[in-house]
Design a protein around this motif. Sequence first.
Motif, PDB file in Angstrom:
ATOM      1  N   SER A  21      13.245   3.423   0.881  1.00 40.31           N
ATOM      2  CA  SER A  21      13.952   2.194   0.863  1.00 40.31           C
ATOM      3  C   SER A  21      12.724   1.176   0.727  1.00 40.31           C
ATOM      4  O   SER A  21      11.606   1.451   0.885  1.00 40.31           O
ATOM      5  N   GLY A  22      13.258  -0.036   0.339  1.00 40.24           N
ATOM      6  CA  GLY A  22      12.055  -1.225  -0.050  1.00 40.24           C
ATOM      7  C   GLY A  22      11.415  -1.123  -1.058  1.00 40.24           C
ATOM      8  O   GLY A  22      11.416  -0.050  -1.956  1.00 40.24           O
ATOM      9  N   LYS A  23      10.401  -2.073  -1.134  1.00 42.95           N
ATOM     10  CA  LYS A  23       9.470  -2.189  -2.515  1.00 42.95           C
ATOM     11  C   LYS A  23       8.052  -2.266  -1.640  1.00 42.95           C
ATOM     12  O   LYS A  23       7.884  -2.711  -0.682  1.00 42.95           O
ATOM     13  N   VAL A  24       7.137  -1.737  -2.459  1.00 43.74           N
ATOM     14  CA  VAL A  24       5.779  -1.332  -1.982  1.00 43.74           C
ATOM     15  C   VAL A  24       4.844  -1.570  -3.345  1.00 43.74           C
ATOM     16  O   VAL A  24       5.244  -1.096  -4.604  1.00 43.74           O
ATOM     17  N   LEU A  25       3.470  -1.871  -3.029  1.00 43.88           N
ATOM     18  CA  LEU A  25       2.387  -1.814  -4.013  1.00 43.88           C
ATOM     19  C   LEU A  25       1.613  -0.614  -3.508  1.00 43.88           C
ATOM     20  O   LEU A  25       1.179  -0.490  -2.425  1.00 43.88           O
ATOM     21  N   GLN A  38       2.638  -5.349   5.583  1.00 45.02           N
ATOM     22  CA  GLN A  38       1.995  -4.599   6.349  1.00 45.02           C
ATOM     23  C   GLN A  38       1.170  -3.767   5.331  1.00 45.02           C
ATOM     24  O   GLN A  38       1.616  -3.461   4.340  1.00 45.02           O
ATOM     25  N   ARG A  39      -0.150  -3.346   5.715  1.00 46.03           N
ATOM     26  CA  ARG A  39      -0.730  -2.642   4.757  1.00 46.03           C
ATOM     27  C   ARG A  39      -1.469  -1.322   5.612  1.00 46.03           C
ATOM     28  O   ARG A  39      -1.440  -1.423   6.836  1.00 46.03           O
ATOM     29  N   ILE A  40      -1.468  -0.196   4.700  1.00 41.58           N
ATOM     30  CA  ILE A  40      -2.024   0.977   5.333  1.00 41.58           C
ATOM     31  C   ILE A  40      -2.672   1.634   4.358  1.00 41.58           C
ATOM     32  O   ILE A  40      -2.240   1.660   3.076  1.00 41.58           O
ATOM     33  N   GLU A  85       0.826  -1.601   0.448  1.00 45.52           N
ATOM     34  CA  GLU A  85       1.293  -2.699   0.870  1.00 45.52           C
ATOM     35  C   GLU A  85       2.685  -2.907   0.689  1.00 45.52           C
ATOM     36  O   GLU A  85       3.164  -3.158  -0.459  1.00 45.52           O
ATOM     37  N   ALA A  86       3.534  -3.256   1.469  1.00 46.16           N
ATOM     38  CA  ALA A  86       4.754  -3.531   1.694  1.00 46.16           C
ATOM     39  C   ALA A  86       5.210  -5.054   1.381  1.00 46.16           C
ATOM     40  O   ALA A  86       4.938  -5.823   1.761  1.00 46.16           O
ATOM     41  N   LEU A  87       6.313  -4.779   0.387  1.00 46.67           N
ATOM     42  CA  LEU A  87       6.367  -6.095  -0.242  1.00 46.67           C
ATOM     43  C   LEU A  87       7.940  -6.708   0.524  1.00 46.67           C
ATOM     44  O   LEU A  87       8.053  -7.720   0.429  1.00 46.67           O
TER      45      LEU A  87
END
Length: 232
Positions: A192-196, A174-176, A219-221
């Motif tokens: 939590s998690g990884k993101v660009l 997902q992107r925002i 942008e969620a990886l």
Amino acid sequence: MIDMRPYKTLGGGHHGWLKTRHHFSFADYQEEERDCWGALSVWNDNEIAPGAGFPAHPHANIDIITFVRQGAIIHDDSLGNSARMEAGSVQVLSAGSGIRHSEYNADGVPAHLFQIWIKPEQSGGQPEWTGRRFPKSDRAGEFVILASGFQQDQEAAPLRSGARVLGLTLTSGQRIEYRPDRNRHLYLVPASGKVLINGIYAAERDGIAVADEDSLVFEALDDCEIVMVDAP
């Protein structure tokens, strides 16, 4: 400008009942280049052991925002407030002219939380505590204002500065976009998690300082949760 602060480079340590990392200078960790970010002065990543916590202690002239990532804590203060704050909960303690409070983990599992300090615009005033619960479903795919010093943000816990604390959850892929004011100071941490972020990789609990940017594209990886401060 996007300044990455990987989790492994943060200050802090292990104090038995408390594991902590400091994104900014705090206690024994002093780093001149990380003293503050605009009105944001503290972002501590705390893990409190079961049956332990911070005993009653005083504060004045600071807004203390606590975001519970996992587990739960019991808040008590000298105003008579007492509440159990579970994962997804946000509390704001506006210390004003002075208040004492304690935070205790009464559960059988560690409590994980972000504790964020933001400088108020004016000193003094009546101290105040506010607690809010913001389920992840309410933060799915868009930033939700958790705490704010702006009158129009009526659902948010109140702050005493022109700052906002925001929460966001994204599913993998997902992107925002978030469009900040270039003159503001943004600081964000994936809970939590990884993101660009504008193509720059950030892992869970890394810190990212942002200024002078017209747009931030997330942008969620993988599935991720992000907490962000937008401060003067």
